[in-house]
Design a protein around this motif. Structure first.
Motif, PDB file in Angstrom:
ATOM      1  N   ASP A  40       0.894  -1.407  -0.144  1.00  0.00           N
ATOM      2  CA  ASP A  40      -0.055   0.017  -0.016  1.00  0.00           C
ATOM      3  C   ASP A  40       0.715   1.373   0.040  1.00  0.00           C
ATOM      4  N   LEU A  41       1.959   1.093   0.348  1.00  0.00           N
ATOM      5  CA  LEU A  41       2.991   2.328   0.157  1.00  0.00           C
ATOM      6  C   LEU A  41       3.741   2.367  -1.276  1.00  0.00           C
ATOM      7  N   LEU A  42       3.177   3.408  -1.807  1.00  0.00           N
ATOM      8  CA  LEU A  42       3.598   3.572  -3.454  1.00  0.00           C
ATOM      9  C   LEU A  42       4.312   4.746  -3.444  1.00  0.00           C
ATOM     10  N   LYS A 200      -5.242  -1.441   1.915  1.00  0.00           N
ATOM     11  CA  LYS A 200      -6.059  -1.059   0.700  1.00  0.00           C
ATOM     12  C   LYS A 200      -6.007  -2.124  -0.238  1.00  0.00           C
ATOM     13  N   SER A 201      -4.822  -2.744  -0.721  1.00  0.00           N
ATOM     14  CA  SER A 201      -4.784  -3.480  -1.678  1.00  0.00           C
ATOM     15  C   SER A 201      -5.341  -4.742  -1.515  1.00  0.00           C
ATOM     16  N   ALA A 202      -5.174  -5.384  -0.182  1.00  0.00           N
ATOM     17  CA  ALA A 202      -5.944  -6.389   0.119  1.00  0.00           C
ATOM     18  C   ALA A 202      -7.410  -6.361   0.137  1.00  0.00           C
ATOM     19  N   ALA A 203      -7.943  -5.119   0.479  1.00  0.00           N
ATOM     20  CA  ALA A 203      -9.346  -5.146   0.258  1.00  0.00           C
ATOM     21  C   ALA A 203      -9.827  -5.109  -1.041  1.00  0.00           C
ATOM     22  N   MET A 204      -9.128  -4.846  -2.013  1.00  0.00           N
ATOM     23  CA  MET A 204      -9.740  -4.904  -3.457  1.00  0.00           C
ATOM     24  C   MET A 204      -9.335  -6.345  -3.892  1.00  0.00           C
ATOM     25  N   HIS A 205      -8.366  -6.944  -3.449  1.00  0.00           N
ATOM     26  CA  HIS A 205      -8.083  -8.356  -3.809  1.00  0.00           C
ATOM     27  C   HIS A 205      -9.415  -9.140  -3.282  1.00  0.00           C
ATOM     28  N   GLN A 206      -9.520  -8.884  -2.067  1.00  0.00           N
ATOM     29  CA  GLN A 206     -10.490  -9.885  -1.224  1.00  0.00           C
ATOM     30  C   GLN A 206     -11.929  -9.892  -1.510  1.00  0.00           C
ATOM     31  N   TRP A 207     -12.348  -8.300  -1.924  1.00  0.00           N
ATOM     32  CA  TRP A 207     -13.843  -7.900  -1.685  1.00  0.00           C
ATOM     33  C   TRP A 207     -14.058  -6.942  -3.127  1.00  0.00           C
ATOM     34  N   HIS A 208     -14.628  -7.706  -4.217  1.00  0.00           N
ATOM     35  CA  HIS A 208     -15.040  -6.960  -5.286  1.00  0.00           C
ATOM     36  C   HIS A 208     -16.315  -7.367  -6.059  1.00  0.00           C
ATOM     37  N   PRO A 209     -17.463  -7.165  -5.196  1.00  0.00           N
ATOM     38  CA  PRO A 209     -18.779  -7.824  -5.759  1.00  0.00           C
ATOM     39  C   PRO A 209     -19.075  -7.019  -7.195  1.00  0.00           C
ATOM     40  N   ALA A 218      -8.373  -2.150 -12.101  1.00  0.00           N
ATOM     41  CA  ALA A 218      -7.998  -0.551 -12.360  1.00  0.00           C
ATOM     42  C   ALA A 218      -6.984  -0.112 -11.183  1.00  0.00           C
ATOM     43  N   LEU A 219      -7.684  -0.345 -10.003  1.00  0.00           N
ATOM     44  CA  LEU A 219      -6.827   0.247  -8.771  1.00  0.00           C
ATOM     45  C   LEU A 219      -5.586  -0.566  -8.532  1.00  0.00           C
ATOM     46  N   LEU A 220      -5.652  -1.917  -8.748  1.00  0.00           N
ATOM     47  CA  LEU A 220      -4.705  -2.679  -8.388  1.00  0.00           C
ATOM     48  C   LEU A 220      -3.445  -2.596  -9.419  1.00  0.00           C
ATOM     49  N   GLN A 221      -3.996  -2.217 -10.623  1.00  0.00           N
ATOM     50  CA  GLN A 221      -2.918  -2.283 -11.614  1.00  0.00           C
ATOM     51  C   GLN A 221      -2.346  -0.739 -11.422  1.00  0.00           C
ATOM     52  N   TYR A 222      -2.960   0.150 -10.758  1.00  0.00           N
ATOM     53  CA  TYR A 222      -2.287   1.404 -10.417  1.00  0.00           C
ATOM     54  C   TYR A 222      -1.103   1.159  -9.660  1.00  0.00           C
ATOM     55  N   THR A 223      -1.368   0.230  -8.652  1.00  0.00           N
ATOM     56  CA  THR A 223      -0.358  -0.075  -7.393  1.00  0.00           C
ATOM     57  C   THR A 223       1.149  -0.636  -8.229  1.00  0.00           C
ATOM     58  N   GLN A 224       0.907  -1.279  -9.538  1.00  0.00           N
ATOM     59  CA  GLN A 224       1.804  -1.941 -10.100  1.00  0.00           C
ATOM     60  C   GLN A 224       2.478  -0.959 -10.921  1.00  0.00           C
ATOM     61  N   GLN A 225       1.759  -0.219 -11.715  1.00  0.00           N
ATOM     62  CA  GLN A 225       2.325   0.575 -12.842  1.00  0.00           C
ATOM     63  C   GLN A 225       2.177   2.266 -12.705  1.00  0.00           C
ATOM     64  N   PRO A 231      -7.624   5.381 -14.952  1.00  0.00           N
ATOM     65  CA  PRO A 231      -8.732   6.252 -15.490  1.00  0.00           C
ATOM     66  C   PRO A 231      -9.899   6.478 -14.391  1.00  0.00           C
ATOM     67  N   VAL A 232     -10.032   5.473 -13.477  1.00  0.00           N
ATOM     68  CA  VAL A 232     -11.206   5.674 -12.383  1.00  0.00           C
ATOM     69  C   VAL A 232     -10.652   6.890 -11.562  1.00  0.00           C
ATOM     70  N   ALA A 233      -9.343   6.935 -11.217  1.00  0.00           N
ATOM     71  CA  ALA A 233      -9.033   7.983 -10.444  1.00  0.00           C
ATOM     72  C   ALA A 233      -8.466   9.286 -11.068  1.00  0.00           C
ATOM     73  N   ASP A 234      -8.652   9.422 -12.520  1.00  0.00           N
ATOM     74  CA  ASP A 234      -8.023  10.324 -13.156  1.00  0.00           C
ATOM     75  C   ASP A 234      -8.870  11.768 -12.887  1.00  0.00           C
ATOM     76  N   ARG A 235     -10.014  11.677 -12.596  1.00  0.00           N
ATOM     77  CA  ARG A 235     -10.978  12.589 -12.481  1.00  0.00           C
ATOM     78  C   ARG A 235     -11.757  12.501 -11.067  1.00  0.00           C
ATOM     79  N   LEU A 236     -12.044  13.434 -10.642  1.00  0.00           N
ATOM     80  CA  LEU A 236     -12.626  13.334  -9.033  1.00  0.00           C
ATOM     81  C   LEU A 236     -14.126  12.913  -9.216  1.00  0.00           C
ATOM     82  N   TYR A 237     -14.661  13.221 -10.417  1.00  0.00           N
ATOM     83  CA  TYR A 237     -16.221  12.874 -10.377  1.00  0.00           C
ATOM     84  C   TYR A 237     -16.265  11.405 -10.711  1.00  0.00           C
ATOM     85  N   ALA A 238     -15.490  10.791 -11.383  1.00  0.00           N
ATOM     86  CA  ALA A 238     -15.225   9.228 -11.660  1.00  0.00           C
ATOM     87  C   ALA A 238     -15.094   8.513 -10.176  1.00  0.00           C
TER      88      ALA A 238
END
Length: 374
Positions: A40-42, A200-209, A218-225, A231-238
């Motif tokens: 979670d430390l990026l 945070k990362s664990a939450a996305m791995h374990q819970w995504h109904p 997409a968020l987990l891809q962010y942690t890697q790259q 895109p989901v966090a590129d704009r606040l409204y998204a």
């Protein structure tokens, strides 16, 4: 899920350096940990939020805080990037006895990652935190995270960039993704599953109904790259739309948990005392550092942020003062300490006055920080 082996990250060397500086300044620790798991430390945007575990209480908390502030000052002064990576001195200090006795709040302890010390010992504490029965204090903890961010409470403009000297646009995207969306995901996952998620990362791995799965990917891809691939966090409204989706998947708050302030919830008095003391033990070091940081290091926004921290611990002290199960002497001590934790805006002038007040009332401060109520 609990990690079984230490994880080496770009923050590993920084943590080792920090531990060495603490020791050299007379602040030896049995263990140093940080909030959140290593993944979670990026780098280069996440700061390292340290917790100190002590084998024994110091003889004098005032001197200990002065040494802690000096060590933190030296660590930040060593590199420009440390102004962000080591944004503030540690957030809590606990003893091994308090952890062995199960007095550190499970949701707090469940997120810890190791910096220095015994991995096996930390895993034993974390395992017990994960297995503890779910209760109202958990509801309060996780719903407090949501309350601080939903319905417009999160403002990216308040995520200060004063100490950011690399990739400013990337940092702002990081703030939306990792200070807004990811903590909401973390809290929502815990509330939906009634488990203390380790990060945070664990939450996305374990819970995504349902429709949350592609957003988690997409968020987990962010942690890697990196943020450019999110895109989901590129704009606040998204990001707001993502959080709204998260909220639809968690149960509504019960009347009891809704009425409980996020400032500690109904922890048993002994645990509430330890959490309050654990936070206050490092406050003076923060104020000393904020008032005299390294040259060209910004701390004004951190000084202002102290208002929220002090309000939280003040509410806990007021509950302790009214706790019928505590001895009268402990309740009176909580009242006396509450008088030394003001309610209201914090400024450089108010923190200087508060440090002077704590020095004048040294006996109260020292007694409260070292007391272990039954």
């Amino acid at each position: 899920m609990i990690a079984t082996e230490p994880v080496v990250t770009p923050y590993t060397e920084l943590g080792r350096l920090y531990g060495e500086l603490l020791t050299s300044h007379g602040v030896p620790a049995a263990m140093l940990t940080h909030k959140w798991q290593p993944g979670d430390l990026l780098a280069p945007h996440s700061d390292i939020d340290v917790r100190i575990v002590l084998e024994e209480l110091p003889d004098c908390w005032r001197e200990w805080n002065e040494q802690l502030a000096a060590a933190h000052h030296q660590a930040v002064a060593q590199a420009l990037s440390h102004r962000r990576l080591l944004e503030h001195p540690p957030g809590f200090a606990f003893t091994t006895q308090e952890l062995d006795s199960g007095l550190v709040a499970p949701p707090e302890l469940a997120t810890w990652g190791l910096i220095t010390g015994s991995h096996r010992r930390l895993e034993r504490w974390r395992a017990r935190a994960h297995m503890a029965p779910w209760g109202p204090s958990d509801e309060s903890f996780y719903r407090g995270i949501l309350t601080a961010r939903i319905d417009g409470a999160y403002r990216v403009d308040l995520d200060s960039t004063d100490n950011v000297h690399h990739d400013l646009d990337g940092y702002l995207r990081h703030c939306v993704a990792w200070h807004y969306v990811a903590p909401c995901w973390f809290a929502a996952a815990a509330l939906a599953t009634r488990t203390r998620v380790p990060g945070k990362s664990a939450a996305m791995h374990q819970w995504h109904p349902g429709e949350l799965k592609p957003l988690a990917e997409a968020l987990l891809q962010y942690t890697q790259q990196g943020a450019d691939l999110l895109p989901v966090a590129d704009r606040l409204y998204a990001a707001q739309a993502t959080v709204d989706t998260l909220l639809r998947h968690i149960p509504p708050a019960s009347p009891a948990s809704a009425a409980t302030p996020p400032a500690g919830g109904p922890l048993a008095p002994a645990a509430a005392w330890v959490m309050a003391a654990g936070m206050l033990r490092v406050r003076a070091a923060r104020w000393i550092y904020y008032l005299a940081p390294p040259p060209e290091t910004a701390t004004g926004y951190l000084i202002a942020r102290e208002e929220k921290e002090l309000r939280t611990v003040r509410k806990t002290l007021l509950r302790l003062a009214d706790a019928d199960t505590l001895p009268g002497a402990d309740r009176r001590l909580a009242v006396a300490m509450c008088e030394l934790v003001p309610d209201g805006p914090t400024t450089a002038a108010s923190l200087r006055a508060l440090l002077d007040r704590w020095r004048q009332r040294t006996s109260v401060v020292e007694e409260f920080l070292s007391t272990h109520p039954a």
